[in-house]
Design a protein around this motif. Structure first.
Motif, PDB file in Angstrom:
ATOM      1  N   GLY A  10       0.576 -11.614  -3.729  1.00 20.10           N
ATOM      2  CA  GLY A  10       1.732 -10.921  -4.286  1.00 20.10           C
ATOM      3  C   GLY A  10       2.964 -11.198  -3.451  1.00 20.10           C
ATOM      4  N   LYS A  11       4.007 -10.398  -3.633  1.00 20.11           N
ATOM      5  CA  LYS A  11       5.270 -10.669  -2.928  1.00 20.11           C
ATOM      6  C   LYS A  11       5.185 -10.272  -1.450  1.00 20.11           C
ATOM      7  CE  LYS A  11       8.060  -9.886  -7.050  1.00 20.11           C
ATOM      8  NZ  LYS A  11       7.459  -8.675  -7.647  1.00 20.11           N
ATOM      9  N   ALA A  12       4.358  -9.277  -1.137  1.00 21.67           N
ATOM     10  CA  ALA A  12       4.280  -8.817   0.258  1.00 21.67           C
ATOM     11  C   ALA A  12       2.850  -8.682   0.770  1.00 21.67           C
ATOM     12  CB  ALA A  12       5.003  -7.478   0.397  1.00 21.67           C
ATOM     13  N   LYS A  13       1.876  -8.802  -0.119  1.00 29.07           N
ATOM     14  CA  LYS A  13       0.471  -8.647   0.289  1.00 29.07           C
ATOM     15  C   LYS A  13      -0.365  -9.780  -0.316  1.00 29.07           C
ATOM     16  CE  LYS A  13      -0.180  -4.433  -1.511  1.00 29.07           C
ATOM     17  NZ  LYS A  13       1.054  -4.041  -2.158  1.00 29.07           N
ATOM     18  N   THR A  14      -1.438 -10.100   0.404  1.00 34.48           N
ATOM     19  CA  THR A  14      -2.412 -11.063  -0.124  1.00 34.48           C
ATOM     20  C   THR A  14      -3.752 -10.351  -0.176  1.00 34.48           C
ATOM     21  OG1 THR A  14      -1.194 -12.836   0.973  1.00 34.48           O
ATOM     22  CG2 THR A  14      -3.398 -13.377   0.169  1.00 34.48           C
ATOM     23  N   VAL A  15      -4.502 -10.583  -1.265  1.00 30.11           N
ATOM     24  CA  VAL A  15      -5.810  -9.950  -1.414  1.00 30.11           C
ATOM     25  C   VAL A  15      -6.895 -11.008  -1.215  1.00 30.11           C
ATOM     26  CG1 VAL A  15      -7.330  -8.700  -3.002  1.00 30.11           C
ATOM     27  CG2 VAL A  15      -4.864  -8.227  -3.003  1.00 30.11           C
ATOM     28  N   TYR A  16      -7.870 -10.696  -0.356  1.00 30.65           N
ATOM     29  CA  TYR A  16      -8.995 -11.606  -0.084  1.00 30.65           C
ATOM     30  C   TYR A  16     -10.299 -10.981  -0.543  1.00 30.65           C
ATOM     31  CZ  TYR A  16      -5.764 -14.088   2.974  1.00 30.65           C
ATOM     32  OH  TYR A  16      -4.686 -14.789   3.473  1.00 30.65           O
ATOM     33  N   HIS A  27      -4.209  -7.685   2.742  1.00 28.34           N
ATOM     34  CA  HIS A  27      -3.521  -8.199   3.929  1.00 28.34           C
ATOM     35  C   HIS A  27      -2.011  -8.009   3.738  1.00 28.34           C
ATOM     36  CE1 HIS A  27      -2.974 -11.136   7.312  1.00 28.34           C
ATOM     37  NE2 HIS A  27      -1.779 -11.154   6.755  1.00 28.34           N
ATOM     38  N   TYR A  28      -1.410  -7.257   4.665  1.00 25.07           N
ATOM     39  CA  TYR A  28       0.032  -6.987   4.585  1.00 25.07           C
ATOM     40  C   TYR A  28       0.783  -8.066   5.360  1.00 25.07           C
ATOM     41  CZ  TYR A  28      -0.996  -2.358   2.723  1.00 25.07           C
ATOM     42  OH  TYR A  28      -1.428  -1.316   1.932  1.00 25.07           O
ATOM     43  N   ARG A  29       1.598  -8.838   4.630  1.00 26.02           N
ATOM     44  CA  ARG A  29       2.387  -9.895   5.276  1.00 26.02           C
ATOM     45  C   ARG A  29       3.749  -9.344   5.731  1.00 26.02           C
ATOM     46  NH1 ARG A  29       1.516 -12.326   0.308  1.00 26.02           N
ATOM     47  NH2 ARG A  29       3.755 -12.751   0.192  1.00 26.02           N
ATOM     48  N   ASP A  30       4.509 -10.194   6.458  1.00 25.92           N
ATOM     49  CA  ASP A  30       5.840  -9.775   6.910  1.00 25.92           C
ATOM     50  C   ASP A  30       6.905 -10.021   5.839  1.00 25.92           C
ATOM     51  OD1 ASP A  30       4.975  -8.843   9.320  1.00 25.92           O
ATOM     52  OD2 ASP A  30       5.551 -10.616  10.474  1.00 25.92           O
ATOM     53  N   ASN A  51       0.876  -1.591   6.861  1.00 27.90           N
ATOM     54  CA  ASN A  51      -0.581  -1.364   6.836  1.00 27.90           C
ATOM     55  C   ASN A  51      -0.905   0.022   7.387  1.00 27.90           C
ATOM     56  OD1 ASN A  51      -3.347  -1.989   6.534  1.00 27.90           O
ATOM     57  ND2 ASN A  51      -3.458  -2.841   8.604  1.00 27.90           N
ATOM     58  N   TYR A  52      -0.313   0.351   8.537  1.00 26.95           N
ATOM     59  CA  TYR A  52      -0.601   1.657   9.144  1.00 26.95           C
ATOM     60  C   TYR A  52       0.068   2.796   8.386  1.00 26.95           C
ATOM     61  CZ  TYR A  52      -2.883  -0.703  12.975  1.00 26.95           C
ATOM     62  OH  TYR A  52      -3.748  -1.452  13.723  1.00 26.95           O
ATOM     63  N   SER A  79      -6.474  -3.927   5.502  1.00 27.15           N
ATOM     64  CA  SER A  79      -7.279  -2.758   5.162  1.00 27.15           C
ATOM     65  C   SER A  79      -8.290  -3.150   4.086  1.00 27.15           C
ATOM     66  CB  SER A  79      -6.398  -1.625   4.631  1.00 27.15           C
ATOM     67  OG  SER A  79      -5.644  -1.057   5.677  1.00 27.15           O
ATOM     68  N   LEU A  80      -9.407  -2.435   4.118  1.00 28.20           N
ATOM     69  CA  LEU A  80     -10.450  -2.645   3.120  1.00 28.20           C
ATOM     70  C   LEU A  80     -10.222  -1.664   1.976  1.00 28.20           C
ATOM     71  CD1 LEU A  80     -13.171  -4.221   2.751  1.00 28.20           C
ATOM     72  CD2 LEU A  80     -14.300  -2.226   3.762  1.00 28.20           C
ATOM     73  N   VAL A  81     -10.139  -2.172   0.765  1.00 26.98           N
ATOM     74  CA  VAL A  81      -9.922  -1.298  -0.396  1.00 26.98           C
ATOM     75  C   VAL A  81     -10.903  -1.676  -1.501  1.00 26.98           C
ATOM     76  CG1 VAL A  81      -7.458  -1.005   0.131  1.00 26.98           C
ATOM     77  CG2 VAL A  81      -8.159  -2.787  -1.478  1.00 26.98           C
TER      78      VAL A  81
END
Ligand code: 5GP
Length: 277
Positions: A10-16, A27-30, A51-52, A79-81
């Motif tokens: 996505g624009k600010a996060k990647t999902v693995y 995964h929260y990117r910068d 993330n926090y 984080s695990l979701v």
């Protein structure tokens, strides 16, 4: 359980993927973006800050009985979701008029509303997330009538929890956006709060100074974006981390099998140092 392939960026996060199809890693990117991706940048430490921030809020909501997709923090940026099937609508609640409501209705930004106003938006970047009503959602099949009502109720419930939380830190929760869905392995189960709750998707104003502590700092070139995100997190969490929630870093056994060694090396969420780095 191991980190697998990238599923979605996505624009600010990647999902693995993980090796359990019912759990994914967020995964929260910068990266930060605004105006449907027209303005983009990278902000140092944004990933870990969000993330926090998100973990703190999701855990607070879970503790108050709001079901979410959140499992646990894995490391600074991840984080695990639960794997989710999301509804294609965004729910916005406004306590104070700002942003698109001010523009749309010509009401001065900062006007306090006598009661919260709820709005739905259709998730579609190409159409700039247009505002829709219950009928659009039901008739066009984006969600059932019952789910429309559930989203309204849950979004207001979140307001009743988070407005006082920020209030105690002298911060106005002006408005925010929530997204809901169902766990992929429980398609007829309860509606869960998904995505994230961070200053990227809400407005937070310092009650004393009026300073914005959210993504409007980026949208409007006000500077010090992440310093203000952190200050909001520090202030809000200071009241709530005297007794840190045990489950935040540890999760439940079935949620977090395989991740205990990763989380053992992390500072506990209850330590304020997360927000003072
Ligand atoms: P507005 O409708 O005033 O632009 O936004 C209302 C609230 O919802 C703001 O707190 C804004 O940050 C959030 N919001 C609305 N749409 C989005 C979106 O597509 N992404 C994110 N991250 N937040 C959104």
């Amino acid at each position: 359980m191991n980190k697998g392939q990238e599923l979605y960026r996505g624009k600010a996060k990647t999902v693995y993927a993980t090796d359990d199809p019912n759990w994914v890693i967020m995964h929260y990117r910068d990266d930060v973006s605004a105006f449907d991706g027209a303005k983009i940048a990278q902000l140092e430490k944004k990933g870990e800050t969000n993330n926090y921030f998100n973990a703190f809020i999701m855990q607070k909501l879970e503790n108050e009985g709001v079901k979410t997709h959140f499992g646990k923090i894995l490391n600074e940026r991840e984080s695990l979701v639960r794997t989710m099937k999301m509804l294609k609508v965004e729910c916005v609640v406004r306590n104070i008029c700002a942003g698109s409501m001010s523009k749309r209705l010509g009401i001065e930004e900062g006007t306090r509303l006598p009661e919260p106003i709820f709005e739905f938006f259709y998730k579609n970047d190409a159409l700039h997330d247009p505002m829709v009503n219950d009928d659009h959602i039901r008739v066009l099949g984006w969600a059932s009538e019952d789910d429309v009502q559930r989203m309204r109720i849950k979004t207001r419930r979140v307001n009743n929890i988070l407005k006082p939380l920020f209030e105690a830190a002298d911060i106005d929760l002006v408005d925010y956006k929530l997204e809901f869905g169902r766990a992929a392995d429980d398609p007829s189960g309860p509606l869960l709060l998904g995505d994230e709750f961070t200053p990227d998707g809400c407005r937070l104003w310092d009650k004393k100074t009026g300073e914005k502590m959210d993504k409007d700092r980026f949208r409007r070139d006000l500077g010090s974006v992440i310093d203000f995100y952190r200050e909001a997190a520090r202030a809000a969490s200071a009241f709530h981390f005297k007794n840190p929630p045990e489950t935040l870093m540890n999760g439940t056994p079935q949620q977090t099998a395989g991740y205990s060694s990763a989380s053992n090396n992390l500072p506990r969420m209850g330590e304020q140092k997360f927000f003072c780095i």
